[in-house]
Motif scaffolding. Structure first.
Motif, PDB file in Angstrom:
ATOM      1  N   ARG A  45      -5.352  10.860  -1.116  1.00  0.00           N
ATOM      2  CA  ARG A  45      -4.811  11.731  -0.855  1.00  0.00           C
ATOM      3  C   ARG A  45      -4.216  11.378   0.424  1.00  0.00           C
ATOM      4  N   ILE A  87      -5.575   8.619   3.562  1.00  0.00           N
ATOM      5  CA  ILE A  87      -6.461   7.809   3.219  1.00  0.00           C
ATOM      6  C   ILE A  87      -7.072   6.772   2.439  1.00  0.00           C
ATOM      7  N   ASP A  88      -7.819   5.465   2.545  1.00  0.00           N
ATOM      8  CA  ASP A  88      -7.218   4.302   1.541  1.00  0.00           C
ATOM      9  C   ASP A  88      -7.970   3.881   1.018  1.00  0.00           C
ATOM     10  N   GLY A  89      -8.633   3.583   0.147  1.00  0.00           N
ATOM     11  CA  GLY A  89      -9.897   2.712  -0.070  1.00  0.00           C
ATOM     12  C   GLY A  89      -9.945   4.068  -1.842  1.00  0.00           C
TER      13      GLY A  89
END
Lengths: 351, 268
Positions: free
Chosen positions: A158, A161-163
């Motif tokens: 979303r 937001i990284d990761g």
């Protein structure tokens, strides 16, 4: 100011009875702080001026809204907006004359004190500050958040937001957190309860048994068609062969109707009879032959004239299911006195 | 079973019924009118029954609790009396006492009344968790993780927190109260309904808020079951800080244990 407190000449305070008296006290302190000095005439005009009344009420409502809308911001310890709001309210209150305005003032006071209470409770955090967002970030690392460097997976995650969070992220937290809980382990019978459910499976089995047998007769023709993909040519050849027979018999005597039963029945073999019926049904299906009932209500079959054959068939299609058993087969042979088969079996063909 | 009991104690039990009259006649009444029998009444009641009968009833109560505890929803005294204790209600305190003893000695569990006003009980674990690997590798319930986050934040923030703070924290952890979560499903329902019913959390309306807002606090079960000290320890690990650096919270976690606090790490 002081004159308005008492029973004075003004009608407004008297109309509102005790409210007028109650608001007297705070007004007095305001006056002591150097309130405005107005003559009695001015006061009377202000009291009855609906425009001014509306303005005061509107300002109160604005103040109330500003507290409610900006609650989050005003909560911040560095924000002093609440004090400003209260000072504004104090100024407004000097002009309050009627119950409606006083009620709004009271409402503002309630909202402001709630906020004040919350701000006070925040003081607890002083020196023992806990940043819940930083906590969340650290927990994400604990969960095994895989922070990707390239933005490839940004579509999946979303916005912004990284990761990528592993599937067992929450299990990891739970395992570590378990030791904080003195939870009683839930009690479950090791081998389950005695009330296992045998009845449902039995019902299912019965239903399954019934279904194939009912549908078998209907399905078989279509299935066989599919299965005989490799034998397709053989079936087609056979169907064509039978069409040939039908046509030739018809041509011999176009006026004499061909009895369906006489056509398909092979008095020497029940199984070949069934095959004949099967192959004949293709002719009907493809519109190459038609069945009809003669005057005696017996089924007859005739080829469809070349010109009459239309793709799709404009005439209404009717379906019927023919069943035959050895007993019926024998009865038919006797009834129609069928001595010889009209459709020669293939392997005896000399052509 | 109760029939047999009446027959064997026919004469005396009918007498005891007349004596502890108002209590037994309540059998037909609403159970909310159950009043705790006096010690004398209990004594008299016990005299009419055999040890086997009392043990049997105790065992039934224990079993009821164990099954009810699966969902972690507190057991109401009224339900217990209505469904299990029934005509033994005149010796109710004795039954509860014996049941608590069974839980303690046989199961290592503690029977706790978390609500003295509404009379609700829960079971909690008496045994300290062994640090490191546990011999039983049961899979951890991810809801515990969720609960830890919420309880942890509430505790670190002084014991009360506005709901938005919790929702925002969870959002950062990819748990959105407005969406269906892979692991937890309807997150809002789990937190504001399930956890509240289990008494892990309290979800209370803040007055005068427009639109309506609530605040979260620790529930009665959390007070009993969750160790603040252990939470602080975990926090310390996460933030790479000494738990003592949070002076206020440390003080609260290690304060003299009252009857309403779960074990601290110093308690063994």
């Amino acid at each position: 100011m002081k004159r308005t407190r008492g029973g004075g000449d003004e009608e407004a305070p008297r109309q509102n009875g005790s409210v007028g008296r109650k608001k007297g006290d705070p007004q007095q302190s305001e006056a002591d702080d150097g309130g405005s000095t107005l003559g009695p005439a001015d006061l009377q005009d202000d009291d009855n001026d609906p425009g001014l009344r509306r303005e005061i009420r509107s300002k109160y409502r604005d103040l109330i809204n500003s507290v409610q809308q900006n609650r989050e911001d005003m909560l911040s310890p560095s924000n002093n907006k609440l004090t400003e709001v209260l000072e504004e309210a104090n100024k407004l209150f000097k002009d309050v004359r009627q119950a409606r305005e006083a009620a709004l003032d009271a409402q503002l006071l309630v909202v402001a004190t709630d906020l004040g209470k919350e701000k006070a409770s925040q003081l607890f955090a002083e020196g023992t500050a806990f940043d819940h967002i930083a906590f969340a970030e650290r927990l994400l690392s604990f969960m095994g958040l895989n922070r990707l460097e390239d933005g490839e997976d940004d579509q999946q995650n979303r916005g912004g937001i990284d990761g990528y969070l592993p599937k067992d992220a929450w299990h990891r937290v739970a395992r570590r957190a378990e030791s904080c809980f003195m939870t009683a382990p839930a009690f479950h019978y090791m081998m389950g309860s005695f009330h296992a459910e045998p009845p449902p499976p039995k019902q299912k089995i019965e239903r399954q048994r019934k279904a194939p047998s009912k549908e078998a007769a209907r399905i078989m023709p279509t299935q066989l068609k599919k299965m005989e993909g490799s034998h397709q040519e053989a079936t087609e050849k056979e169907v064509e062969r039978i069409l040939g027979y039908l046509k030739s018999y018809y041509q011999d005597d176009p006026t004499s109707p061909i009895s369906y039963y006489e056509f398909v029945i092979d008095p020497n073999s029940f199984s070949r009879t069934v095959e004949n019926i099967f192959h004949t049904s293709f002719l009907i299906r493809d519109g190459l032959a038609r069945m009809y009932l003669d005057d005696d209500k017996l089924p007859c079959i005739a080829p469809v004239e070349e010109g009459e054959v239309e793709a799709g068939g404009s005439w209404s299609r009717k379906q019927c299911i023919i069943s035959i058993s050895p007993k019926i087969w024998r009865e038919l042979i006797d009834a129609f006195d069928i001595r010889d088969t009209l459709i020669q079996p293939q392997n005896t063909q000399t052509e | 079973m109760t029939q047999r009991k009446r027959l064997s104690n026919s004469h005396s039990s009918s007498q005891s019924k007349r004596q502890s009259g108002n209590l037994v006649s309540q059998e037909e009444d609403d159970d909310s009118t159950f009043t705790q029998p006096s010690t004398l009444q209990v004594q008299r009641g016990l005299e009419k029954l055999t040890t086997a009968q009392v043990d049997q009833k105790t065992a039934e109560v224990v079993q009821y609790f164990l099954v009810k505890d699966q969902k972690k929803i507190p057991v109401r005294r009224a339900d217990l009396v209505k469904h299990v204790v029934k005509d033994y209600r005149n010796i109710y305190p004795e039954i509860i006492k014996r049941a608590a003893r069974v839980f303690d000695q046989v199961f290592g569990l503690k029977l706790v009344e978390i609500d003295a006003k509404n009379h609700m009980y829960i079971l909690i674990n008496k045994l300290e968790k062994v640090d490191g690997a546990s011999p039983i590798k049961s899979p951890a319930n991810p809801k515990m993780g969720l609960l830890f986050v919420i309880l942890g934040v509430i505790f670190m923030k002084g014991g009360v927190v506005r709901e938005n703070l919790i929702w925002n924290t969870l959002k950062k952890l990819r748990v959105d109260s407005g969406e269906k979560h892979e692991e937890f499903g309807d997150v809002k329902k789990v937190i504001t309904d399930e956890f509240v019913r289990q008494r892990y959390l309290e979800y209370v309306r803040i007055p005068h808020t427009e639109p309506i807002e609530h605040e979260f606090r620790w529930g009665q079960r959390a007070d009993m079951e969750v160790s603040k000290a252990k939470i602080l320890e975990f926090m310390g690990e996460l933030h790479e800080q000494d738990p003592q650096s949070w002076t206020q919270q440390y003080k609260e976690a290690h304060s003299v244990p009252s009857s309403t606090q779960a074990g601290t790490s110093s308690q063994r």
